[in-house]
Scaffold this motif. Structure first.
Motif, mmCIF file in Angstrom:
data_model
loop_
_atom_site.group_PDB
_atom_site.id
_atom_site.type_symbol
_atom_site.label_atom_id
_atom_site.label_comp_id
_atom_site.label_asym_id
_atom_site.label_seq_id
_atom_site.Cartn_x
_atom_site.Cartn_y
_atom_site.Cartn_z
ATOM 1 N N SER A 242 0.850 -1.193 0.000
ATOM 2 C CA SER A 242 0.000 0.000 0.000
ATOM 3 C C SER A 242 0.885 1.242 0.000
ATOM 4 O O SER A 242 2.099 1.160 0.160
ATOM 5 C CB SER A 242 -0.917 -0.008 1.223
ATOM 6 N N GLU A 243 0.264 2.364 -0.208
ATOM 7 C CA GLU A 243 0.995 3.627 -0.163
ATOM 8 C C GLU A 243 1.281 4.032 1.286
ATOM 9 O O GLU A 243 0.444 3.771 2.163
ATOM 10 C CB GLU A 243 0.184 4.721 -0.873
ATOM 11 N N PRO A 244 2.402 4.626 1.565
ATOM 12 C CA PRO A 244 3.504 4.855 0.627
ATOM 13 C C PRO A 244 4.285 3.566 0.375
ATOM 14 O O PRO A 244 4.710 2.897 1.322
ATOM 15 C CB PRO A 244 4.359 5.901 1.322
ATOM 16 N N ARG A 268 9.933 -17.348 -1.249
ATOM 17 C CA ARG A 268 8.895 -17.033 -2.246
ATOM 18 C C ARG A 268 8.044 -15.913 -1.654
ATOM 19 O O ARG A 268 7.378 -16.101 -0.634
ATOM 20 C CB ARG A 268 8.031 -18.251 -2.570
ATOM 21 N N LEU A 269 8.065 -14.758 -2.296
ATOM 22 C CA LEU A 269 7.377 -13.567 -1.806
ATOM 23 C C LEU A 269 6.248 -13.206 -2.766
ATOM 24 O O LEU A 269 6.485 -12.950 -3.942
ATOM 25 C CB LEU A 269 8.361 -12.400 -1.696
ATOM 26 N N LYS A 270 5.018 -13.198 -2.252
ATOM 27 C CA LYS A 270 3.859 -12.820 -3.054
ATOM 28 C C LYS A 270 3.362 -11.462 -2.591
ATOM 29 O O LYS A 270 3.047 -11.263 -1.419
ATOM 30 C CB LYS A 270 2.738 -13.862 -2.923
ATOM 31 N N LEU A 271 3.300 -10.527 -3.533
ATOM 32 C CA LEU A 271 2.851 -9.175 -3.239
ATOM 33 C C LEU A 271 1.502 -8.930 -3.887
ATOM 34 O O LEU A 271 1.273 -9.281 -5.047
ATOM 35 C CB LEU A 271 3.868 -8.148 -3.759
ATOM 36 N N ASP A 272 0.605 -8.318 -3.120
ATOM 37 C CA ASP A 272 -0.732 -8.002 -3.617
ATOM 38 C C ASP A 272 -1.073 -6.597 -3.155
ATOM 39 O O ASP A 272 -0.440 -6.035 -2.256
ATOM 40 C CB ASP A 272 -1.748 -9.006 -3.068
ATOM 41 N N GLY A 273 -2.084 -5.996 -3.782
ATOM 42 C CA GLY A 273 -2.514 -4.671 -3.362
ATOM 43 C C GLY A 273 -2.818 -3.779 -4.539
ATOM 44 O O GLY A 273 -2.779 -4.196 -5.706
ATOM 45 N N ALA A 274 -3.137 -2.530 -4.240
ATOM 46 C CA ALA A 274 -3.432 -1.513 -5.257
ATOM 47 C C ALA A 274 -2.713 -0.240 -4.873
ATOM 48 O O ALA A 274 -2.847 0.250 -3.749
ATOM 49 C CB ALA A 274 -4.932 -1.268 -5.355
ATOM 50 N N VAL A 275 -1.911 0.303 -5.796
ATOM 51 C CA VAL A 275 -1.119 1.498 -5.527
ATOM 52 C C VAL A 275 -1.210 2.441 -6.725
ATOM 53 O O VAL A 275 -1.763 2.094 -7.773
ATOM 54 C CB VAL A 275 0.352 1.134 -5.249
ATOM 55 N N ARG A 276 -0.634 3.626 -6.557
ATOM 56 C CA ARG A 276 -0.602 4.571 -7.668
ATOM 57 C C ARG A 276 0.245 4.009 -8.802
ATOM 58 O O ARG A 276 1.232 3.303 -8.555
ATOM 59 C CB ARG A 276 -0.022 5.912 -7.225
ATOM 60 N N ALA A 277 -0.087 4.344 -10.015
ATOM 61 C CA ALA A 277 0.641 3.829 -11.170
ATOM 62 C C ALA A 277 2.108 4.232 -11.130
ATOM 63 O O ALA A 277 2.991 3.447 -11.509
ATOM 64 C CB ALA A 277 -0.014 4.321 -12.462
#
Length: 402
Positions: A242-244, A268-277
């Motif tokens: 997430s931001e920041p 093994r690292l899985k990243l998920d989420g929604a951030v600024r482009a």
């Protein structure tokens, strides 16, 4: 030819020999009566002679302590079996014995082993079916097999199937099993898989160990102790970005740097989420850093999306589904609540910026669902939870439309 992951492959091979050596040292320390290896000592029957001699040297290092080897589905006793090589000639084996037939082995007057060797790579037959009935009431009967317990709903693997009632059906005091790479103990403890002495994949649980089994007499429940032998550290992490984004990645860097013996860590690292482009390139930079962090293996599964993507998917879903459109409208109304409430005559609710929405989502995640729901219904506090719900709905929608 050398490949880019040849260093990892070599390290994993070395770790397996180290685990075997540790198992032998442990057996000597614990003063066990004998050692059993229930199949798949070797990956296949094409294993190099150098690996065979190295493994045998480790096993023979605990002489005169007996070591019993059972062929498994990776190294079955068939034509071309590794156990038919000259290295396994009886006059060469010293304290090691290959159990290539189902002939019972009397360890002493009180204990008999009933081996069930694998003679083909796959089979739908029960390998324990040939164990003879009990002849002497004072005998401790130990079965040695390689196959899959028939546990409905737990495993789909039915190669060399073994019934759950095998100890009752064959009157065994204990059944030592190989084949499953994770530790598993069934029922009252008379059946157990130790798992692999060195973990081989992320999916394995409670691997990297051996079992020390104590049986005081016939018809008694065995005592089982798990003892670690593995050296590699398999880690699976899942993180929500997430931001920041820079703060999130800084925390991840600290966590990676805190890992002990990074040259033995497979991550093994899985990243998920929604951030600024404009934050997405930071994730690429982090992946480059992770690859150079000194780990034996570093996998990064990047499923982080831009906020524009998730909002776009939500918009499509709203346009196609009246129910979801109503939910979104209600959430936006709730998100605008403050101490003074909302003017019901004004249906237009100002949209918050992406930065505000992400910040509010992070804040509301620390609020329990019940408290947040009550506060939203009262219309006085935690309107952020509704904005968070909007973001979560957007991310779910993105998955639907992906």
């Amino acid at each position: 030819p050398m490949t880019e992951d040849s260093h990892e492959l070599q390290a994993r091979r070395e770790a397996r020999f180290t685990a075997l050596q540790r198992a032998m040292e442990l057996a000597r320390q614990e003063q066990v009566d004998f050692i059993t290896i229930c199949g798949d000592l070797f990956e296949d029957n094409q294993v190099s002679n150098a690996a065979v001699h190295r493994a045998l040297h480790i096993l023979q290092g605990v002489a005169p302590l007996p070591v019993f080897l059972l062929p498994g589905n990776h190294d079955p006793f068939c034509s071309g079996s590794v156990y038919r090589r000259s290295a396994f000639a009886p006059d060469q084996l010293k304290n090691v014995r290959v159990l290539s037939t189902s002939e019972p082995v009397a360890f002493n007057d009180q204990c008999t082993l009933y081996p069930c060797p694998v003679v083909r790579k796959t089979s739908t037959l029960d390998p324990t079916a040939g164990i003879p009935p009990r002849q002497r009431p004072e005998e401790i009967r130990i079965g040695l097999a390689h196959g899959s317990l028939r546990i409905e709903g737990k495993y789909n693997d039915q190669d060399h199937p073994i019934p759950l009632e095998v100890c009752q059906n064959r009157d065994l005091d204990y059944l030592a099993l190989g084949h499953w790479h994770s530790f598993y103990q069934h029922g009252d403890g008379r059946i157990a898989y130790p798992g692999t002495p060195e973990q081989t994949s992320f999916s394995e649980t409670e691997a990297g160990q051996v079992l020390i089994v104590s049986i005081s007499g016939p018809k008694t429940v065995p005592e089982i102790q798990c003892q670690p032998t593995g050296t590699l550290n398999w880690q699976e992490w899942q993180r929500d970005v997430s931001e920041p984004v820079s703060d999130t990645l800084a925390t991840l860097r600290q966590q990676v740097e805190a890992l002990a013996e990074r040259d033995k860590v497979l991550l093994r690292l899985k990243l998920d989420g929604a951030v600024r482009a404009d934050s997405l390139p930071l994730l690429d930079d982090f992946e480059d850093w992770l690859g150079a962090a000194g780990l034996l293996r570093a996998e990064m599964v990047n499923e982080v999306k831009s906020l524009d993507q998730t909002e776009g998917a939500l918009k499509k879903l709203v346009e196609s589904d009246e129910v979801i459109a109503g939910v979104v409208a209600d959430l936006r109304k709730l998100a605008a609540l403050d101490a003074g409430g909302v003017d019901e005559s004004n249906q237009e609710v100002p949209r918050r910026s992406a930065e505000e929405l992400l910040k509010m989502w992070e804040e509301c995640r620390t609020i329990s669902g019940e408290d947040a729901a009550q506060s939203i219904l009262k219309g006085v506090q935690y309107a952020e939870a509704a904005q968070g719900a909007l973001l979560l709905l957007a991310r779910l929608a993105e998955g639907v439309w992906r």
